[in-house]
Write a protein that holds these residues in place. Structure first.
Motif, mmCIF file in Angstrom:
data_model
loop_
_atom_site.group_PDB
_atom_site.id
_atom_site.type_symbol
_atom_site.label_atom_id
_atom_site.label_comp_id
_atom_site.label_asym_id
_atom_site.label_seq_id
_atom_site.Cartn_x
_atom_site.Cartn_y
_atom_site.Cartn_z
ATOM 1 N N GLY B 2 0.811 -1.214 0.000
ATOM 2 C CA GLY B 2 0.000 0.000 0.000
ATOM 3 C C GLY B 2 0.841 1.259 0.000
ATOM 4 N N THR B 3 2.073 1.172 0.455
ATOM 5 C CA THR B 3 2.882 2.374 0.575
ATOM 6 C C THR B 3 3.719 2.639 -0.669
ATOM 7 O OG1 THR B 3 4.586 1.061 1.593
ATOM 8 C CG2 THR B 3 3.068 2.195 3.072
ATOM 9 N N ALA B 4 3.762 1.708 -1.577
ATOM 10 C CA ALA B 4 4.614 1.881 -2.748
ATOM 11 C C ALA B 4 4.079 3.007 -3.634
ATOM 12 C CB ALA B 4 4.677 0.585 -3.539
ATOM 13 N N PRO B 5 4.991 3.784 -4.159
ATOM 14 C CA PRO B 5 4.561 4.904 -5.007
ATOM 15 C C PRO B 5 3.953 4.387 -6.311
ATOM 16 C CG PRO B 5 6.929 4.619 -5.128
ATOM 17 C CD PRO B 5 6.439 3.637 -4.121
ATOM 18 N N THR B 6 2.948 5.052 -6.817
ATOM 19 C CA THR B 6 2.314 4.605 -8.053
ATOM 20 C C THR B 6 2.811 5.392 -9.244
ATOM 21 O OG1 THR B 6 0.500 6.056 -7.435
ATOM 22 C CG2 THR B 6 0.196 3.701 -7.065
ATOM 23 N N THR B 7 3.462 6.535 -8.962
ATOM 24 C CA THR B 7 3.894 7.396 -10.065
ATOM 25 C C THR B 7 5.205 6.929 -10.664
ATOM 26 O OG1 THR B 7 4.904 8.791 -8.401
ATOM 27 C CG2 THR B 7 2.745 9.469 -9.223
ATOM 28 N N ARG B 8 5.886 5.997 -9.966
ATOM 29 C CA ARG B 8 7.196 5.571 -10.466
ATOM 30 C C ARG B 8 7.050 4.419 -11.451
ATOM 31 N NH1 ARG B 8 11.464 6.342 -5.833
ATOM 32 N NH2 ARG B 8 12.519 4.700 -6.973
ATOM 33 N N ASP B 9 8.192 3.886 -11.795
ATOM 34 C CA ASP B 9 8.182 2.762 -12.739
ATOM 35 C C ASP B 9 7.296 1.644 -12.213
ATOM 36 O OD1 ASP B 9 11.738 3.231 -12.882
ATOM 37 O OD2 ASP B 9 10.143 4.234 -14.032
ATOM 38 N N GLU B 10 6.843 0.833 -13.099
ATOM 39 C CA GLU B 10 5.971 -0.280 -12.721
ATOM 40 C C GLU B 10 6.649 -1.170 -11.685
ATOM 41 O OE1 GLU B 10 3.171 -1.987 -15.108
ATOM 42 O OE2 GLU B 10 2.468 0.085 -14.909
ATOM 43 N N VAL B 11 7.878 -1.587 -11.997
ATOM 44 C CA VAL B 11 8.630 -2.411 -11.053
ATOM 45 C C VAL B 11 9.784 -1.572 -10.514
ATOM 46 C CG1 VAL B 11 9.951 -4.519 -10.728
ATOM 47 C CG2 VAL B 11 8.081 -4.455 -12.395
ATOM 48 N N PRO B 12 9.712 -1.192 -9.215
ATOM 49 C CA PRO B 12 10.796 -0.373 -8.669
ATOM 50 C C PRO B 12 12.107 -1.146 -8.691
ATOM 51 C CG PRO B 12 8.913 -0.500 -7.151
ATOM 52 C CD PRO B 12 8.687 -1.504 -8.227
ATOM 53 N N ALA B 13 13.207 -0.403 -8.850
ATOM 54 C CA ALA B 13 14.518 -1.051 -8.900
ATOM 55 C C ALA B 13 14.848 -1.654 -7.544
ATOM 56 C CB ALA B 13 15.572 -0.018 -9.273
ATOM 57 N N ASP B 14 15.726 -2.653 -7.550
ATOM 58 C CA ASP B 14 16.183 -3.225 -6.284
ATOM 59 C C ASP B 14 17.194 -2.285 -5.644
ATOM 60 O OD1 ASP B 14 14.644 -5.359 -6.844
ATOM 61 O OD2 ASP B 14 16.290 -6.675 -7.489
ATOM 62 N N VAL B 15 16.987 -1.938 -4.375
ATOM 63 C CA VAL B 15 18.022 -1.173 -3.685
ATOM 64 C C VAL B 15 19.008 -2.116 -3.000
ATOM 65 C CG1 VAL B 15 16.789 0.979 -3.390
ATOM 66 C CG2 VAL B 15 16.455 -0.844 -1.730
ATOM 67 N N ILE B 16 18.508 -3.296 -2.662
ATOM 68 C CA ILE B 16 19.413 -4.299 -2.099
ATOM 69 C C ILE B 16 19.194 -5.617 -2.814
ATOM 70 C CG2 ILE B 16 19.900 -5.731 -0.064
ATOM 71 C CD1 ILE B 16 19.244 -3.316 1.627
ATOM 72 N N GLY B 17 20.266 -6.267 -3.206
ATOM 73 C CA GLY B 17 20.145 -7.580 -3.797
ATOM 74 C C GLY B 17 21.238 -8.489 -3.260
ATOM 75 N N VAL B 32 29.896 -21.927 9.354
ATOM 76 C CA VAL B 32 29.037 -21.294 8.354
ATOM 77 C C VAL B 32 27.915 -20.539 9.065
ATOM 78 C CG1 VAL B 32 27.588 -21.669 6.335
ATOM 79 C CG2 VAL B 32 29.548 -23.158 6.764
ATOM 80 N N ILE B 33 27.814 -19.246 8.790
ATOM 81 C CA ILE B 33 26.788 -18.431 9.448
ATOM 82 C C ILE B 33 25.600 -18.201 8.504
ATOM 83 C CG2 ILE B 33 26.301 -16.229 10.563
ATOM 84 C CD1 ILE B 33 29.382 -16.183 11.197
ATOM 85 N N LEU B 34 25.887 -17.879 7.259
ATOM 86 C CA LEU B 34 24.826 -17.787 6.249
ATOM 87 C C LEU B 34 25.120 -18.831 5.176
ATOM 88 C CD1 LEU B 34 24.383 -13.919 5.720
ATOM 89 C CD2 LEU B 34 23.129 -15.437 7.274
ATOM 90 N N ARG B 35 24.099 -19.661 4.854
ATOM 91 C CA ARG B 35 24.336 -20.761 3.894
ATOM 92 C C ARG B 35 23.677 -20.490 2.563
ATOM 93 N NH1 ARG B 35 24.912 -25.052 7.673
ATOM 94 N NH2 ARG B 35 24.340 -24.198 9.664
ATOM 95 N N GLY B 36 24.011 -19.364 1.947
ATOM 96 C CA GLY B 36 23.438 -19.100 0.631
ATOM 97 C C GLY B 36 22.115 -18.352 0.745
ATOM 98 N N VAL B 37 22.196 -17.085 1.063
ATOM 99 C CA VAL B 37 20.995 -16.263 1.251
ATOM 100 C C VAL B 37 20.795 -15.374 0.031
ATOM 101 C CG1 VAL B 37 20.034 -14.345 2.568
ATOM 102 C CG2 VAL B 37 21.065 -16.294 3.756
ATOM 103 N N SER B 38 19.604 -15.439 -0.549
ATOM 104 C CA SER B 38 19.265 -14.557 -1.664
ATOM 105 C C SER B 38 18.017 -13.780 -1.286
ATOM 106 C CB SER B 38 18.974 -15.365 -2.933
ATOM 107 O OG SER B 38 20.089 -16.161 -3.259
ATOM 108 N N LEU B 39 18.102 -12.483 -1.408
ATOM 109 C CA LEU B 39 16.900 -11.676 -1.173
ATOM 110 C C LEU B 39 17.049 -10.341 -1.869
ATOM 111 C CD1 LEU B 39 17.319 -9.185 1.123
ATOM 112 C CD2 LEU B 39 17.451 -11.128 2.633
ATOM 113 N N THR B 40 15.926 -9.691 -2.107
ATOM 114 C CA THR B 40 15.962 -8.351 -2.687
ATOM 115 C C THR B 40 15.061 -7.445 -1.870
ATOM 116 O OG1 THR B 40 14.122 -8.865 -4.140
ATOM 117 C CG2 THR B 40 16.330 -9.130 -5.055
ATOM 118 N N VAL B 41 15.442 -6.190 -1.822
ATOM 119 C CA VAL B 41 14.569 -5.159 -1.266
ATOM 120 C C VAL B 41 14.405 -4.121 -2.351
ATOM 121 C CG1 VAL B 41 14.279 -3.397 0.506
ATOM 122 C CG2 VAL B 41 15.382 -5.574 1.085
ATOM 123 N N ARG B 42 13.158 -3.887 -2.773
ATOM 124 C CA ARG B 42 12.931 -2.919 -3.842
ATOM 125 C C ARG B 42 12.810 -1.513 -3.274
ATOM 126 N NH1 ARG B 42 10.284 -7.477 -5.874
ATOM 127 N NH2 ARG B 42 8.299 -7.014 -4.858
#
Lengths: 327, 345
Positions: B2-17, B32-42
């Protein structure tokens, strides 16, 4: 920002006034105790100064006259009143032996003692901080070998007594390498070996304390947050690491300085420096009250002043120090 | 969203990947502390990262900020911030990028501020050194930010030392400090755990408000899955250094599939929970960091565990476009009843 400035000024001026007052009161109390103790101490030592001056077979009349001349026939309270009066006017009386004023003795002999002590304090402060900070930053990366080497070297240096260290240093720098003069006084070069003999052990100890403080500070969240700003390394050091290390370390440095001043009095005999130590030792041997009292009060005053300065510096750098005192 | 802007691109760019990030200790026998973590924050997204202590959630936060503790290293995988891979950047550019784009909020506000410096000078550091703003201007901006986070007398706060402020105030200061550089993302590592219960909600509300008003992405690291579900757009659940499930927060209660996620939801008390009732707990305890895990790390505690789970690490499968889960039981069920798992809309 005018409101900010006024609020800051009002709040912290009051705090500073109270902090300085409390610290001054403490310094005065220490001095008062010192005055009482020195007075009592020289008189509780067995033996009669008049007898020592005139010899065992002296004429009783001459002894009485000498006692009267020295003011030793008066009641203790009267002597004490005279003594306190003298201390307040920086008049510690005259030497029983030479008739010189104690003030003049101090003025003539203070420099060899103070020079070595000050140089030793600089060595401990600068050396201890630099080595400790360096070791802290380096061993943050869990380097067992570096850590063990550091602990080993500082541990060994830290327990060497000054005269033994002094002898070693003389052998190395004066005899073998011939970089520095063996003994004497006058030039700064001649003060370097005594200062090292005095300061190396406390420097090693301070470096250990500084390393532990550095590791503690480096592990704090505020350092992590400061690092997350990715500032230039030098700002991280001067604005975040150093002041937080100095806060707890400065009072320790103040206490070490006190022992360095006392140590300087002792070590100057090893290096044949005509300082206050020689006078003090002689004064004690012959029961020269005014000299012993005067020198102890003077050296005590220097020690009190040094730790006062260290405390104020710590309070300037770390506001928690002065708030802890005022609270 | 609900908080995502509607005026920007359809799919916001990833700020973290993060892609297949492996983090281990730096030793001959690495833990081993992290065993292969994949995530994105747009951009502009509010993402919750949930797990119990030791799950690696804080390590994820520190890895993004390039602040892994001494002796802990990235063994493989990549971290991208604002589209740039950290590894590809020289140290100086990396520092500038992270200093400007990523703000950090830590758990204990009382430990987060330098105790020997006034708030003002430490707040404006980033502006002074990364943006070359003058002192006076930077202090004015800092006062503006402080007002934005609900501090009415910024002048007094800027002149204060940290220990003169309350915990809630300090956390607001830390948040305002993070916002000064106009970051793309705020990484908030348990930002309310050390705070008074009454203050916790107000700090979370503040983060949500800033997320929508300033369009800054937030990665909220927390152990409270219900709170995260309420506040965030998306929830990522971690267990023993792996991501076990990732889904839209709106679907959390109804559609979470991983047995660990379900157990987490079940173990959080609500206001309706009778005070005398025993809270459901997850039997067993998480694996120790040194344990060598062949299969799913949750297998020993899992009610749905089957033979395969002990020997083979489950892969992450997409249930729909916003929902991934790593669980053999779910995958098998999916194979048997494919229709039930279709997105409802």
């Amino acid at each position: 920002m005018t409101t900010t400035t006024t609020v800051r000024a009002r709040g912290s001026t009051m705090q500073w006034a109270r902090f300085l007052l409390i610290r001054l009161v403490r310094a005065v109390v220490v001095m008062v105790v010192l005055v009482v103790v020195t007075f009592a101490m020289v008189r509780l030592v067995p033996g009669d100064p008049a007898q020592r001056i005139l010899g065992m077979n002296a004429d009783p009349v001459a002894l009485a006259a000498t006692r009267e001349r020295l003011g030793l026939d008066a009641a203790w309270l009267t002597q004490f009143a005279d003594y306190v009066n003298g201390v307040l006017t920086f008049d510690f009386g005259t030497s029983f032996q030479t008739g010189e004023t104690v003030s003049k003795i101090i003025a003539d002999r203070v420099w060899p003692t103070l020079q070595a002590a000050l140089l030793a304090i600089v060595l401990v402060a600068v050396g201890g901080l630099l080595v400790g900070l360096w070791a802290g930053v380096v061993t943050e990366r869990r380097r067992p070998v570096t850590e063990a080497t550091f602990s080993g070297i500082t541990g060994v240096i830290g327990i060497l007594p000054p005269y033994l260290l002094g002898t070693l240093l003389v052998w190395l720098f004066a005899v073998q390498l011939q970089w520095l003069p063996v003994a004497g006084s006058g030039s700064l070069a001649k003060a370097i070996l005594p200062a090292m003999a005095l300061g190396l052990a406390p420097m090693a100890m301070l470096a250990r304390v500084v390393r532990v403080e550095t590791l503690t500070v480096l592990g704090q969240d505020y350092m992590r947050l400061a690092r997350s700003k990715h500032l230039p390394g030098i700002r991280l050091f001067t604005d975040h690491l150093l002041p937080n290390v100095l806060g707890p370390v400065l009072p320790i440095l103040g206490a070490l300085s006190a022992t360095l001043i006392g140590g300087s009095v002792v070590i100057e005999r090893v290096f044949a420096r005509p300082g206050l130590g020689e006078e003090l030792a002689q004064g004690v041997q012959v029961g020269d009250f005014p000299v012993v009292q005067g020198l102890v009060i003077f050296l005590g005053g220097v020690v009190v002043l040094t730790s006062f300065i260290a405390d104020v510096l710590a309070a300037i750098i770390d506001p928690r120090v002065r708030r802890a005192v005022v609270r | 969203m609900g908080t995502a802007p509607t005026t920007r691109d359809e799919v916001p760019a990833d700020v973290i990947g993060l892609s297949d990030l492996v983090v281990t200790t730096e030793s001959s026998d690495p833990v081993v502390i992290l065993r292969g973590v994949s995530l994105t924050v747009r951009a502009g997204e509010l993402v919750g990262l949930v797990g119990e202590s030791g799950s690696g959630k804080s390590t994820v936060a520190l890895a993004i900020a390039d602040l892994l503790p001494e002796g802990v290293v990235r063994a493989s995988g990549s971290v991208r911030v604002n589209g740039e891979a950290l590894d590809a950047l020289p140290a100086k550019r990396r520092g500038a990028l992270l200093g400007r784009k990523v703000a950090l909020v830590l758990q204990d506000p009382s430990a987060s501020l330098n105790p020997v410096r006034r708030i003002g000078p430490q707040m404006i550091e980033v502006l002074r050194f990364h943006f070359g703003v003058s002192r006076a201007e930077a202090l004015r901006l800092a006062a503006d930010r402080l007002r934005e986070v609900g501090i009415d007398d910024p002048g007094r706060v800027l002149a204060s030392y940290p220990d003169m402020l309350s915990g809630g105030m300090k956390q607001r200061v830390v948040i305002a400090m993070g916002l000064l550089a106009g970051p793309e993302v705020v990484i908030a590592d348990e930002p309310t755990t050390a705070l008074d219960v009454r203050v916790q909600a107000s700090v979370l509300d503040l983060l949500v408000r800033l997320n929508s008003e300033k369009d800054v992405a937030i990665l909220l690291v927390s152990h409270n899955i219900v709170a995260v579900g309420e506040y965030c757009d998306r929830v990522i659940v971690m267990y023993a250094g792996t991501i076990v499930e990732s889904l839209a927060a709106a679907d959390l209660m109804a559609s979470a599939r991983h047995p660990y996620t379900r157990a987490l939801i079940g173990s959080v008390p609500s206001l309706e929970t009778p005070t005398q009732a025993e809270l459901p707990t997850i039997p067993g305890s998480p694996p120790d960091p040194g344990d060598v895990l062949a299969g799913c790390p949750f297998e020993p505690r899992c009610p749905l565990a089957r033979a395969r789970c002990a020997t083979e690490l489950p892969r992450r499968i997409a249930l729909d476009e916003s929902h991934t889960v790593a669980c053999w039981a779910v995958e098998e069920e999916l194979a048997q009843h494919p229709v039930r798992l279709e997105p409802s809309c």
